[in-house]
Scaffold this motif. Sequence first.
Motif, PDB file in Angstrom:
ATOM      1  N   CYS A  19       0.835  -1.202   0.000  1.00 49.37           N
ATOM      2  CA  CYS A  19       0.000   0.000   0.000  1.00 49.37           C
ATOM      3  C   CYS A  19       0.867   1.248   0.000  1.00 49.37           C
ATOM      4  CB  CYS A  19      -0.984   0.013   1.161  1.00 49.37           C
ATOM      5  SG  CYS A  19      -0.331  -0.539   2.717  1.00 49.37           S
TER       6      CYS A  19
ATOM      7  N   ASN B 209      -5.819   0.425  -1.803  1.00 49.21           N
ATOM      8  CA  ASN B 209      -4.589   0.451  -0.988  1.00 49.21           C
ATOM      9  C   ASN B 209      -3.873   1.796  -1.063  1.00 49.21           C
ATOM     10  OD1 ASN B 209      -3.805   0.229  -3.656  1.00 49.21           O
ATOM     11  ND2 ASN B 209      -2.102  -1.167  -3.229  1.00 49.21           N
TER      12      ASN B 209
ATOM     13  N   TYR C 146      -4.200  -2.795   6.558  1.00 51.99           N
ATOM     14  CA  TYR C 146      -4.352  -3.414   5.239  1.00 51.99           C
ATOM     15  C   TYR C 146      -3.142  -4.296   4.934  1.00 51.99           C
ATOM     16  CZ  TYR C 146      -4.934  -3.840   0.187  1.00 51.99           C
ATOM     17  OH  TYR C 146      -5.083  -4.338  -1.092  1.00 51.99           O
TER      18      TYR C 146
END
Length: 461
Positions: free
Chosen positions: A182, A418, A458
């Motif tokens: 990300c 992301n 994430y």
Amino acid sequence: MQKEYDIVVIGGGNAALCAAMTAAEAGVSVVILESAPRAYRGGNSRHTRNFRCMHSEPMNVLTDSYSEEEFFDDLMKVTKGKTDEKLAKLVISNTQESYSWMQAHGVRFQPSLSGTLSLSRTNAFFMGGGKSLVNAYYRTAENLGVDIFYDAPVTGVTLQDNKASTVIVNHQGQQHTLTPKCVVVASGGFQADIDWLTDAWGPSARNFLIRGTPYNRGVVLKSLLDQGAESVGDPTQCHAVAIDGRSPQYDGGIVTRLDCVPFSVVVNKHGERFYDEGEDVWPKRYAIWGRLVADQPDQVGYVIIDAKSINLFMPSVFPPIKADSLEELAEKMGLDPTALTSTVDTFNAACQAGQFHPTELDGLSTQNLAPPKTNWARPIDTPPFYGYSLKTGVTFTYLGLKVDENAQVQGKEGVIENLWAAGETMAGSILGQGYLAGFGMSIGTVFGRIAGREAAKYAKR
């Protein structure tokens, strides 16, 4: 740059550092890509002085109280309602807790400075200024294992299938392609790209000075917008203040700002006043004067004060022009002596008797004068007289990436999976126009931490 990272943070200022530290503490690998050389790291953050913070009672260097409601009301006044209220309240409500977090990550505070910007109740000042804050954060980030590359401008972020797939960066003469899990974009606005400013503003932008870093050119912002990331904000809106006309083209910083306007008359090149110099206390109005000057002929203005006011504001980095008469001052400043003396005489005649209070709204106003001066209106009649030239100094632009309350960037098909943004590159979500002293640091700190937290979640899935 052969290593694979969980998170790439683009930018090297306050928001980027807050994101990187937060993510690193969550146990993921992080790299900061800073386009500036190490000596100039930190973006506009190294020019800052303070952080606007709500608090219900006296807190460390902050006096009295500053409620969430008052903070929000102050913001609404300067933006005239042009703000995402949900995001604005999110920032405001998180400032008090962020104050303690900043201390825990190396920032030291000091009591408010005196002078025109007296902010002891609303703003916590950094001991050593913004550069000390930046240095403290870099030390902390390095101790947390964050990798940092300087002279590493990112030329683009590739979006594919609603995700950020690659980050293209130049470093030491080579182009590298990174494929992180990300990305956090915290690379500021586009103000240092004068051609882009000119496209937005017109030819007048060629006369603007950039008081912040010359490395914020909006390259990543443009790359993402061209690929369908949603924009927010008006390209002609920005944090623009009136600064000393003798300032450098770039990187003059906060010391080039002049705080004498409330105690002056301000005229254009024709010797004519064009706005109320005493409209409100300076922390709520200093950021409108850049736009006001930008609208004047040749984008220039002139401040005129007398001996009564020379010690009422923080000293300027350049000494004022000084003269024993208004006529002599006009000649030294390149103004028509007749026009200037006529303007000042008219202003003086409109001043009323009353009590002068330099640090608060005193209602000492002119009568039957257009434009009026609604506070601090005293005759300019005591030699020697002093003058400064003014030009528009742009700090950062408000066109940016649209984000949600999790700092996630919005695309045509909803959030980009992301990709997060923090700081000046998304501040237009909250600052539709105008500015409130210290609020940029509030936005960058709160959203930097949110971006780092969410990106780390994430990355660990």
